[in-house]
Design an enzyme around this catalytic site. Structure first.
Site, PDB file in Angstrom:
ATOM      1  N   GLY A  18      23.419  -5.041  44.214  1.00 59.38           N
ATOM      2  CA  GLY A  18      24.451  -3.884  43.847  1.00 59.38           C
ATOM      3  C   GLY A  18      24.724  -3.334  45.321  1.00 59.38           C
ATOM      4  CB  ILE A  19      25.443   0.469  45.527  1.00 55.51           C
ATOM      5  CG1 ILE A  19      26.441   0.492  44.359  1.00 55.51           C
ATOM      6  CG2 ILE A  19      25.759   1.325  46.522  1.00 55.51           C
ATOM      7  CD1 ILE A  19      26.703   1.706  43.468  1.00 55.51           C
ATOM      8  CG  ASP A  64       7.774   2.025  42.769  1.00 51.79           C
ATOM      9  OD1 ASP A  64       8.470   2.625  42.980  1.00 51.79           O
ATOM     10  OD2 ASP A  64       6.693   1.546  41.762  1.00 51.79           O
ATOM     11  CG  ASN A  91      21.411   1.979  46.544  1.00 49.50           C
ATOM     12  OD1 ASN A  91      22.391   2.404  45.811  1.00 49.50           O
ATOM     13  ND2 ASN A  91      20.426   1.062  46.086  1.00 49.50           N
ATOM     14  CE1 TYR A 155      21.733   6.698  36.881  1.00 43.95           C
ATOM     15  CE2 TYR A 155      23.896   7.458  35.961  1.00 43.95           C
ATOM     16  CZ  TYR A 155      23.074   6.773  37.024  1.00 43.95           C
ATOM     17  OH  TYR A 155      23.828   6.204  38.197  1.00 43.95           O
ATOM     18  CB  ILE A 190      30.066   0.553  41.145  1.00 43.88           C
ATOM     19  CG1 ILE A 190      30.309   1.923  41.709  1.00 43.88           C
ATOM     20  CG2 ILE A 190      30.236  -0.420  42.200  1.00 43.88           C
ATOM     21  CD1 ILE A 190      31.860   1.898  42.037  1.00 43.88           C
TER      22      ILE A 190
HETATM   23  P1  NAP Z   1      21.586  -2.089  40.644  1.00 38.53           P
HETATM   24  O1  NAP Z   1      22.247  -3.143  40.848  1.00 38.53           O
HETATM   25  O2  NAP Z   1      20.492  -1.977  39.267  1.00 38.53           O
HETATM   26  O3  NAP Z   1      20.310  -2.203  42.034  1.00 38.53           O
HETATM   27  C1  NAP Z   1      19.348  -1.013  41.922  1.00 38.53           C
HETATM   28  C2  NAP Z   1      18.223  -1.735  42.808  1.00 38.53           C
HETATM   29  O4  NAP Z   1      17.405  -0.611  42.775  1.00 38.53           O
HETATM   30  C3  NAP Z   1      17.673  -2.744  42.188  1.00 38.53           C
HETATM   31  O5  NAP Z   1      17.557  -3.908  43.274  1.00 38.53           O
HETATM   32  C4  NAP Z   1      16.272  -2.623  41.597  1.00 38.53           C
HETATM   33  O6  NAP Z   1      15.446  -3.367  41.491  1.00 38.53           O
HETATM   34  C5  NAP Z   1      16.057  -1.406  42.514  1.00 38.53           C
HETATM   35  N1  NAP Z   1      14.945  -0.603  42.229  1.00 38.53           N
HETATM   36  C6  NAP Z   1      14.960  -0.149  40.852  1.00 38.53           C
HETATM   37  N2  NAP Z   1      13.921   0.910  40.686  1.00 38.53           N
HETATM   38  C7  NAP Z   1      13.356   0.809  41.832  1.00 38.53           C
HETATM   39  C8  NAP Z   1      12.169   1.597  42.514  1.00 38.53           C
HETATM   40  N3  NAP Z   1      11.481   2.244  41.689  1.00 38.53           N
HETATM   41  N4  NAP Z   1      11.568   1.432  43.849  1.00 38.53           N
HETATM   42  C9  NAP Z   1      12.665   0.491  44.603  1.00 38.53           C
HETATM   43  N5  NAP Z   1      13.751  -0.125  44.148  1.00 38.53           N
HETATM   44  C10 NAP Z   1      13.996   0.080  42.832  1.00 38.53           C
HETATM   45  O7  NAP Z   1      22.133  -0.705  40.683  1.00 38.53           O
HETATM   46  P2  NAP Z   1      23.302  -0.239  41.509  1.00 38.53           P
HETATM   47  O8  NAP Z   1      24.526  -0.192  40.313  1.00 38.53           O
HETATM   48  O9  NAP Z   1      23.492  -1.041  42.515  1.00 38.53           O
HETATM   49  O10 NAP Z   1      22.845   1.360  41.706  1.00 38.53           O
HETATM   50  C11 NAP Z   1      22.625   1.929  42.744  1.00 38.53           C
HETATM   51  C12 NAP Z   1      22.628   3.444  42.912  1.00 38.53           C
HETATM   52  O11 NAP Z   1      23.902   3.783  42.594  1.00 38.53           O
HETATM   53  C13 NAP Z   1      21.664   3.868  41.927  1.00 38.53           C
HETATM   54  O12 NAP Z   1      21.073   4.999  42.301  1.00 38.53           O
HETATM   55  C14 NAP Z   1      22.577   4.451  40.829  1.00 38.53           C
HETATM   56  O13 NAP Z   1      22.159   5.085  39.903  1.00 38.53           O
HETATM   57  C15 NAP Z   1      23.913   4.725  41.602  1.00 38.53           C
HETATM   58  N6  NAP Z   1      25.247   4.312  40.767  1.00 38.53           N
HETATM   59  C16 NAP Z   1      25.542   3.236  39.995  1.00 38.53           C
HETATM   60  C17 NAP Z   1      26.798   3.223  39.619  1.00 38.53           C
HETATM   61  C18 NAP Z   1      27.481   2.168  39.115  1.00 38.53           C
HETATM   62  O14 NAP Z   1      28.480   2.286  38.315  1.00 38.53           O
HETATM   63  N7  NAP Z   1      26.827   0.814  39.612  1.00 38.53           N
HETATM   64  C19 NAP Z   1      27.340   4.473  39.396  1.00 38.53           C
HETATM   65  C20 NAP Z   1      26.869   5.674  39.961  1.00 38.53           C
HETATM   66  C21 NAP Z   1      25.794   5.704  40.706  1.00 38.53           C
HETATM   67  P3  NAP Z   1      15.090  -4.131  40.121  1.00 38.53           P
HETATM   68  O15 NAP Z   1      16.222  -4.867  39.721  1.00 38.53           O
HETATM   69  O16 NAP Z   1      13.943  -5.108  40.592  1.00 38.53           O
HETATM   70  O17 NAP Z   1      14.869  -3.160  39.002  1.00 38.53           O
END
Ligand code: NAP
Length: 258
Positions: A18-19, A64, A91, A155, A190
């Site tokens: 993702g991001i 982690d 992130n 959240y 996103i």
């Molecule tokens: P994502 O696709 O779920 O990617 C998040 C990554 O973080 C995954 O690879 C996950 O690993 C990893 N992760 C989870 N728990 C962890 C931990 N304890 N230690 C280290 N890594 C960990 O999420 P994303 O959408 O890219 O989101 C990234 C950030 O943007 C997050 O903070 C999210 O809250 C924020 N955000 C996202 C959105 C959106 O619409 N996507 C909107 C606002 C904010 P696993 O897959 O192995 O769990």
């Protein structure tokens, strides 16, 4: 080719997807050496290999973000190997959708542990390393740190915490005279695994209602791409943002305008 992060050492957490993945790739394109971390070792290896194959510099670590000792040893290892840490993108994050009546305390605590405590420990470790060489810390919050959403009580709370913690940390660094800027980024919706899984975990009528509402309410009429957020992080990491600290950068297609 522009090199806005030339000679910079950058750490991106949760960078296996993702991001975080998009941000790591974008930083490497702009000349940074990127330390890609995630809990998923295979994902880390894949992202590092892709960046390297594209001519960039990257190194991977399994991390982690809830592991306190892990934070200190990771940052120490980066400074020992690369001489400095200039950019941290906090992130990694999780969303366990539930409203205030349905949320369990265990899930609530899990969300705060990753989304808030992980960011706190990351900032604390990075400040120790950046005090002398200077740096930019970017905390990924969310529009849900600004506006409420009924189905994401834990959240919402965690991302509101990241927003105000960022300002407290920015003020602390400025007051101490540390050459460290600290800002938050607030993505809208996103298209990543997090959003797809979040929608899939909701009852179908709730997810359907949410999708229809998004179509109506996002002024730019689409969900964002990870690259949209990566570009915002790049700006905050670069010297172009040298007068920004404690700021919140909203990247949401206009969602929070009304
Ligand atoms: P994502 O696709 O779920 O990617 C998040 C990554 O973080 C995954 O690879 C996950 O690993 C990893 N992760 C989870 N728990 C962890 C931990 N304890 N230690 C280290 N890594 C960990 O999420 P994303 O959408 O890219 O989101 C990234 C950030 O943007 C997050 O903070 C999210 O809250 C924020 N955000 C996202 C959105 C959106 O619409 N996507 C909107 C606002 C904010 P696993 O897959 O192995 O769990």
């Amino acid at each position: 080719m522009s090199q806005r992060l030339e000679n910079k050492i950058a750490l991106v957490t949760g960078a296996g997807a993702g991001i975080g993945e998009a941000t790591s790739r974008r930083f490497a394109e702009e000349g940074a050496t990127v330390i890609v971390t995630d809990m998923d070792g295979d994902a880390v290896e894949r992202v590092v290999a892709d960046i390297t194959a594209a001519g960039g510099r990257a190194d991977g670590r399994v991390q982690d973000v809830t592991d306190e000792q892990g934070w200190d040893s990771l940052v120490d290892a980066i400074v020992a190997e690369y001489g400095a840490l200039h950019v941290l993108v906090n992130n990694a994050g999780i969303a366990l959708p539930a409203n205030v009546e349905d949320a369990t305390l265990a899930d609530w605590r899990k969300v705060q542990a990753v989304n808030v405590e992980g960011v706190f420990m990351g900032c604390r470790a990075a400040i120790r390393a950046m005090k002398s060489c200077g740096g930019s810390i970017i905390n990924i919050s969310s529009i849900e740190g600004i506006v409420g959403e009924p189905n994401t009580a834990a959240y919402n709370t965690s991302k509101g915490g990241v927003r105000i913690f960022t300002k407290s940390t920015a003020l602390h660094c400025a007051k101490q005279g540390y050459p460290i800027r600290v800002n938050s980024v607030h993505p809208g919706f996103i298209l990543t695994a997090m959003v797809e899984q979040g929608l899939a975990s909701m009852p179908e009528d709730v997810s359907q209602e949410m999708l229809e509402r998004l179509d109506r309410e996002i002024p730019l009429q689409r969900m964002g791409e990870p690259l949209d957020i990566a570009n915002g992080c790049l700006f905050l990491a670069s010297e172009e943002a040298k007068y920004m600290t404690g700021s919140e950068l909203i990247i949401d297609g206009g969602y929070t305008c009304h």
